[in-house]
Design a protein around this motif. Structure first.
Motif, short mmCIF file in Angstrom:
data_model
loop_
_atom_site.label_atom_id
_atom_site.label_comp_id
_atom_site.label_asym_id
_atom_site.label_seq_id
_atom_site.Cartn_x
_atom_site.Cartn_y
_atom_site.Cartn_z
N HIS A 1 0.85 -1.19 0.00
CA HIS A 1 0.00 0.00 0.00
C HIS A 1 0.89 1.24 0.00
O HIS A 1 1.86 1.31 0.78
CB HIS A 1 -0.93 -0.01 1.22
CG HIS A 1 -2.05 0.97 1.12
ND1 HIS A 1 -1.86 2.32 1.33
CD2 HIS A 1 -3.35 0.81 0.84
CE1 HIS A 1 -3.00 2.94 1.18
NE2 HIS A 1 -3.94 2.05 0.89
N PRO A 2 0.61 2.24 -0.83
CA PRO A 2 1.52 3.39 -0.92
C PRO A 2 1.47 4.36 0.26
O PRO A 2 2.36 5.20 0.40
CB PRO A 2 1.06 4.09 -2.20
CG PRO A 2 -0.37 3.70 -2.36
CD PRO A 2 -0.48 2.31 -1.81
N ALA A 3 0.46 4.27 1.12
CA ALA A 3 0.33 5.22 2.23
C ALA A 3 1.46 5.04 3.24
O ALA A 3 1.73 3.93 3.69
CB ALA A 3 -1.01 5.06 2.92
N PRO A 4 2.13 6.15 3.61
CA PRO A 4 3.17 6.05 4.64
C PRO A 4 2.55 5.84 6.02
O PRO A 4 1.35 5.96 6.21
CB PRO A 4 3.86 7.41 4.56
CG PRO A 4 2.81 8.34 4.07
CD PRO A 4 1.94 7.53 3.14
N VAL A 5 3.41 5.54 6.96
CA VAL A 5 3.04 5.46 8.37
C VAL A 5 3.41 6.79 9.01
O VAL A 5 4.54 7.26 8.86
CB VAL A 5 3.78 4.31 9.08
CG1 VAL A 5 3.47 4.31 10.58
CG2 VAL A 5 3.45 2.97 8.45
N TRP A 6 2.45 7.41 9.68
CA TRP A 6 2.72 8.65 10.42
C TRP A 6 2.85 8.27 11.89
O TRP A 6 1.89 7.81 12.51
CB TRP A 6 1.59 9.65 10.20
CG TRP A 6 1.46 10.04 8.76
CD1 TRP A 6 0.64 9.50 7.83
CD2 TRP A 6 2.24 11.02 8.08
NE1 TRP A 6 0.84 10.09 6.61
CE2 TRP A 6 1.82 11.03 6.73
CE3 TRP A 6 3.25 11.90 8.47
CZ2 TRP A 6 2.37 11.89 5.79
CZ3 TRP A 6 3.79 12.75 7.52
CH2 TRP A 6 3.35 12.75 6.19
N HIS A 7 4.05 8.42 12.43
CA HIS A 7 4.32 8.05 13.83
C HIS A 7 4.32 9.34 14.65
O HIS A 7 5.20 10.19 14.48
CB HIS A 7 5.68 7.34 13.93
CG HIS A 7 6.05 6.98 15.33
ND1 HIS A 7 5.55 5.87 15.96
CD2 HIS A 7 6.87 7.59 16.23
CE1 HIS A 7 6.04 5.80 17.19
NE2 HIS A 7 6.84 6.85 17.37
N ILE A 8 3.32 9.48 15.51
CA ILE A 8 3.19 10.65 16.37
C ILE A 8 3.74 10.25 17.73
O ILE A 8 3.17 9.40 18.42
CB ILE A 8 1.73 11.15 16.46
CG1 ILE A 8 1.25 11.65 15.10
CG2 ILE A 8 1.62 12.29 17.47
CD1 ILE A 8 0.61 10.64 14.25
N GLU A 9 4.86 10.86 18.08
CA GLU A 9 5.58 10.51 19.30
C GLU A 9 5.43 11.64 20.30
O GLU A 9 5.70 12.80 19.97
CB GLU A 9 7.06 10.31 18.94
CG GLU A 9 7.96 10.02 20.07
CD GLU A 9 9.41 9.93 19.60
OE1 GLU A 9 10.25 9.66 20.46
OE2 GLU A 9 9.70 10.14 18.41
N GLY A 10 4.99 11.29 21.49
CA GLY A 10 4.81 12.29 22.54
C GLY A 10 5.63 11.97 23.76
O GLY A 10 6.33 10.95 23.82
N HIS A 11 5.55 12.85 24.75
CA HIS A 11 6.32 12.66 25.98
C HIS A 11 5.76 11.54 26.85
O HIS A 11 6.48 10.97 27.64
CB HIS A 11 6.41 13.97 26.74
CG HIS A 11 7.13 15.03 25.97
ND1 HIS A 11 8.49 14.98 25.72
CD2 HIS A 11 6.70 16.14 25.33
CE1 HIS A 11 8.86 16.01 24.99
NE2 HIS A 11 7.78 16.74 24.74
N ASN A 12 4.47 11.23 26.71
CA ASN A 12 3.89 10.11 27.45
C ASN A 12 2.90 9.33 26.60
O ASN A 12 1.98 8.71 27.11
CB ASN A 12 3.24 10.59 28.76
CG ASN A 12 2.06 11.51 28.52
OD1 ASN A 12 1.91 12.07 27.43
ND2 ASN A 12 1.20 11.65 29.50
N PHE A 13 3.12 9.36 25.28
CA PHE A 13 2.25 8.61 24.37
C PHE A 13 2.96 8.42 23.04
O PHE A 13 3.94 9.11 22.72
CB PHE A 13 0.91 9.33 24.14
CG PHE A 13 1.04 10.60 23.33
CD1 PHE A 13 0.79 10.59 21.96
CD2 PHE A 13 1.39 11.80 23.92
CE1 PHE A 13 0.91 11.75 21.21
CE2 PHE A 13 1.50 12.96 23.18
CZ PHE A 13 1.26 12.93 21.82
N ALA A 14 2.46 7.49 22.26
CA ALA A 14 2.93 7.30 20.88
C ALA A 14 1.84 6.53 20.15
O ALA A 14 1.19 5.64 20.72
CB ALA A 14 4.23 6.52 20.83
#
Length: 143
Positions: A96-109
């Motif tokens: 699938h051509p859609a990338p993965v968007w990784h949202i990284e936080g200080h107490n979550f991901a």
């Protein structure tokens, strides 16, 4: 006292990703909508510039991922603010051509698959002493 700043641009897309940054942007709410299409929306305080010495330029913004899928991740204590450390665009792990968007936080991901995003500033940035707006400055939660 807050001072309003003007920006040349108030809407961004994944084409702007290389010059965007979300460090210290606070997430206030998430929404998954289904009409007219599926969207993942994040209501956040977007830091557009500044720093501790001169004050931060912060605007309420909506980050929208259209037709998201593959949402996965976890959260630490929800009593703590959800401040973003970074958003990474990772290559597709499959056909699938859609990338993965990784949202990284200080107490979550969390990760979401989507072809791209749009981000809108809902008000001009304010110069404030910390990289987050008060409830009144941002106008509450809004998408």
């Amino acid at each position: 006292m807050t001072v309003t700043a003007q920006l040349d641009q108030t809407t961004w897309t994944e084409a702007d990703y290389p010059r965007m940054g979300w460090h210290d942007s606070r997430v206030h709410a998430f929404s998954l909508t289904g009409e007219p299409q599926v969207r993942l929306l994040l209501d956040l305080d977007y830091v557009t510039g500044g720093g501790p010495a001169e004050g931060f330029l912060v605007a309420p913004a909506t980050l929208v991922f259209d037709e998201p899928w593959g949402l996965a991740g976890g959260f630490g204590p929800l009593a703590e603010p959800l401040d973003i450390a970074d958003i990474h665009r990772l290559p597709s792990p499959d056909q699938h051509p859609a990338p993965v968007w990784h949202i990284e936080g200080h107490n979550f991901a969390f990760e979401v698959r989507a072809t791209g995003y749009r981000q809108f500033l809902r008000r001009p940035p304010l110069r404030v002493p910390v990289p987050a707006l008060t409830w009144d400055e941002r106008g509450g939660v809004s998408f």
